[in-house]
Design an enzyme around this catalytic site. Sequence first.
Site, PDB file in Angstrom:
ATOM      1  N   ARG A   1       0.831  -1.210   0.000  1.00 62.17           N
ATOM      2  CA  ARG A   1       0.000   0.000   0.000  1.00 62.17           C
ATOM      3  C   ARG A   1       0.867   1.263   0.000  1.00 62.17           C
ATOM      4  O   ARG A   1       0.457   2.283  -0.555  1.00 62.17           O
ATOM      5  CB  ARG A   1      -0.942  -0.003   1.197  1.00 62.17           C
TER       6      ARG A   1
ATOM      7  N   LYS B   1     -14.944 -14.513   6.820  1.00 63.50           N
ATOM      8  CA  LYS B   1     -16.353 -14.379   7.217  1.00 63.50           C
ATOM      9  C   LYS B   1     -17.289 -14.259   6.028  1.00 63.50           C
ATOM     10  O   LYS B   1     -17.106 -13.393   5.167  1.00 63.50           O
ATOM     11  CB  LYS B   1     -16.529 -13.134   8.083  1.00 63.50           C
TER      12      LYS B   1
ATOM     13  N   GLY C   1      -7.156  -6.841   1.228  1.00 61.99           N
ATOM     14  CA  GLY C   1      -5.852  -6.617   1.843  1.00 61.99           C
ATOM     15  C   GLY C   1      -5.094  -7.909   2.046  1.00 61.99           C
ATOM     16  O   GLY C   1      -3.902  -8.016   1.710  1.00 61.99           O
TER      17      GLY C   1
ATOM     18  N   GLY D   1     -12.494  -3.879   1.380  1.00 63.27           N
ATOM     19  CA  GLY D   1     -13.880  -3.431   1.579  1.00 63.27           C
ATOM     20  C   GLY D   1     -14.315  -2.471   0.488  1.00 63.27           C
ATOM     21  O   GLY D   1     -15.442  -2.549  -0.004  1.00 63.27           O
TER      22      GLY D   1
END
Length: 425
Positions: free
Chosen positions: A57, A227, A380, A404
């Site tokens: 990043r 998840k 990520g 996200g």
Amino acid sequence: MKRAEDLEVGGRTVLVRADLNVPMEDTGGSRAVGSGGSPPGQESAPPGQHRIADDGRIRASLPTIRDLLAREAAVIVCAHFGRPKGDDYAARAAGGPSLRPVADRLAELLGRPVTLASDVAGESARVIASTMAAGEVALLENVRFEPAETSKDDQVRGELAGRLAALADVYVGDGFGAMHRKHASVYDTPLLLPHAAGQLVLAEVGVLRQLTSSPAQPYVVVLGGAKVSDKLAVIGNLVGKADRLLIAGGMAYTFLAAQGHQVGGSILQADQIPQVTTALADADKAGVEVVLPVDHVVADRFAADAEPEVVHGPDIPDGKMGLDIGPATSDLFRRKLSDAKTVFWNGPPGVFEFPAFAAGTLAVAEAISHVTGLTVVGGGDSAAAVRHLNLPAGAFTHISTGGGASLEYLEGRELPGLAALEAET
Ligand code: ADP
Ligand code: MG
């Protein structure tokens, strides 16, 4: 959206909102902690004990910063880091994490000094901003030390945005990974200054737009990660666009459970079973092929040194937890990817941080790298995983810096940070 490259910046001070939220790793161990799926809490370890596990990043934010410096701007970078805890500024600043290791790495990569302010938009930042010369770089401390950054109250965020905007003449939004957050530094600050999008944001949006508007078929989507609740909305939006959905990682167990399989002690979100059942029915109706694991690599505990064992078939016995897809599933996924013309991959198919459970992630990454066409990796942890696999440069068309943010874009939601950059000043 206005481009930062078209802004007049010579002799001006530019506030660049970047995404420098890099995963950190414990120098004593190998489990990456930081931006990814790691439990909150591990991120606030004292500085010095952790080092940057993946500086992707930081590297991705360099082109915009370099361009502004080359054009004689003074550049103030603003970014968040981990999840500081505490009710007020003082508690958060004391607990960290400080952006110090990021400032040091940024300076190394830029090949020039980076002054780290000791606060976000207080006295230290003001002094630095008012004494900076053209071609100089400063980094503000972790913007999440300011509780106002993430406040739901427009006025509370607005006050911080005012202090940030006062530091600079121009705002450049380049923190793609934070664009889905209605935060003071992402949403409110650009509205107070002349603003434009940085090169990273423009590149990310360009690729995601290709995925949403008539992607070449077959369009195969691979979803993994921890998840299922994080990914259900994007599944809803992809049904009808993608031809095939390959589901692996921790989220696969909720899918298998919804189909009546035993998942043993695997990570399971039982409360999501009704939504998963609906998603499966919708996919079926839309003619989308959903491919689930047909075997697993399991262990009796969640640990790097746990004994891996292959379980054939979709069911996992009690006392065992699935930590990776098995070899038959890797083969199956390889076949399902072989004719793809467009691929979007988000979420590692296994606990790749543990070498004994990384084979599935490697197999999927390799299979996607052989696809000719548009191949995009988002997330990520997924991005960190592929960078560690030493695949040849250009193995993927694009590795997104935003997990996200890219998912919400593909869900069809408006990203507050992009909306603010699009707003007229
Ligand atoms: P991304 O950041 O790419 O969007 P996620 O944050 O959704 O990905 O998920 C990444 C995490 O999912 C990784 O830390 C990985 O260890 C975890 N994971 C993958 N497979 C499993 C599994 N079978 N059980 C538990 N965790 C898993
Ligand atoms: Mg993650």
